[in-house]
Write a protein that holds these residues in place. Structure first.
Motif, PDB file in Angstrom:
ATOM      1  N   LEU A 190       2.139   1.757  -3.432  1.00 43.44           N
ATOM      2  CA  LEU A 190       1.433   2.273  -4.401  1.00 43.44           C
ATOM      3  C   LEU A 190       1.147   3.855  -4.137  1.00 43.44           C
ATOM      4  O   LEU A 190       1.177   4.734  -4.986  1.00 43.44           O
TER       5      LEU A 190
ATOM      6  N   LYS B  79       3.364   4.901  -7.472  1.00 45.29           N
ATOM      7  CA  LYS B  79       2.194   4.901  -8.074  1.00 45.29           C
ATOM      8  C   LYS B  79       1.507   6.249  -8.157  1.00 45.29           C
ATOM      9  O   LYS B  79       1.005   6.569  -9.227  1.00 45.29           O
ATOM     10  N   TRP B  80       0.823   6.316  -7.177  1.00 49.63           N
ATOM     11  CA  TRP B  80       0.012   7.583  -7.015  1.00 49.63           C
ATOM     12  C   TRP B  80       0.793   8.827  -6.404  1.00 49.63           C
ATOM     13  O   TRP B  80      -0.057   9.860  -6.149  1.00 49.63           O
TER      14      TRP B  80
ATOM     15  N   TYR C 175       8.128  -3.481  -7.797  1.00 45.18           N
ATOM     16  CA  TYR C 175       8.059  -3.446  -6.176  1.00 45.18           C
ATOM     17  C   TYR C 175       9.083  -3.574  -5.460  1.00 45.18           C
ATOM     18  O   TYR C 175       9.760  -2.772  -4.603  1.00 45.18           O
TER      19      TYR C 175
ATOM     20  N   ASP D  45      -4.425  -0.274 -10.968  1.00 45.53           N
ATOM     21  CA  ASP D  45      -3.122   0.032 -10.422  1.00 45.53           C
ATOM     22  C   ASP D  45      -2.446  -0.922  -9.710  1.00 45.53           C
ATOM     23  O   ASP D  45      -1.465  -1.160  -9.684  1.00 45.53           O
ATOM     24  N   ILE D  46      -3.357  -1.484  -8.847  1.00 42.43           N
ATOM     25  CA  ILE D  46      -2.842  -2.671  -7.914  1.00 42.43           C
ATOM     26  C   ILE D  46      -2.398  -3.885  -8.568  1.00 42.43           C
ATOM     27  O   ILE D  46      -1.295  -4.615  -8.362  1.00 42.43           O
TER      28      ILE D  46
ATOM     29  N   VAL E 295       0.831  -3.944 -10.712  1.00 40.02           N
ATOM     30  CA  VAL E 295       2.078  -3.754  -9.782  1.00 40.02           C
ATOM     31  C   VAL E 295       3.004  -5.013 -10.494  1.00 40.02           C
ATOM     32  O   VAL E 295       2.516  -6.060 -10.416  1.00 40.02           O
TER      33      VAL E 295
ATOM     34  N   TRP F 197       0.740  -1.371  -0.123  1.00 36.61           N
ATOM     35  CA  TRP F 197      -0.223  -0.224   0.158  1.00 36.61           C
ATOM     36  C   TRP F 197       0.972   1.225   0.082  1.00 36.61           C
ATOM     37  O   TRP F 197       0.581   2.104  -0.644  1.00 36.61           O
TER      38      TRP F 197
END
Length: 100
Positions: free
Chosen positions: A44, A48-49, A73, A64-65, A68, A41
């Motif tokens: 992300l 990502k965000w 990661y 998006d999850i 990955v 989390w």
């Protein structure tokens, strides 16, 4: 981002938990069973965000999850580990000096 700060997608975390669990199960298939939900989390939110200007829709967050990649990661986790505390500060410095 500070752990105490809330991210605009934190309110969706419970809703997308099945997607997080699915991604973690995929990581386990590749031998990365030590990754925790919280770590994924944070990745992300921080990667990502990080630069999101407009809020995504729920299906976009889920996408998006699920998109990955393990390598993506792991690169992030490696960099974050290097940013961690300096073990040679304070007491650790004294131990290091004694060893040298």
């Amino acid at each position: 981002m500070n752990q105490a700060e809330t991210h605009m997608y934190d309110r969706f975390r419970e809703t997308v938990r099945p997607f997080l669990k699915s991604k973690l199960e995929e990581f386990e298939l590749y031998g990365y069973d030590s990754v925790k939900e919280e770590e994924l989390w944070e990745f992300l939110k921080n990667k990502k965000w990080r630069k999101e200007k407009e809020e995504k829709l729920l299906y976009q967050i889920a996408s998006d999850i699920l998109s990955v990649k393990v390598g993506e990661y792991m690169n992030y986790a490696t960099v974050e580990a290097f940013k961690g505390p300096n073990w040679f500060e304070g007491e650790g410095k004294d131990v290091l000096e004694k060893l040298l």
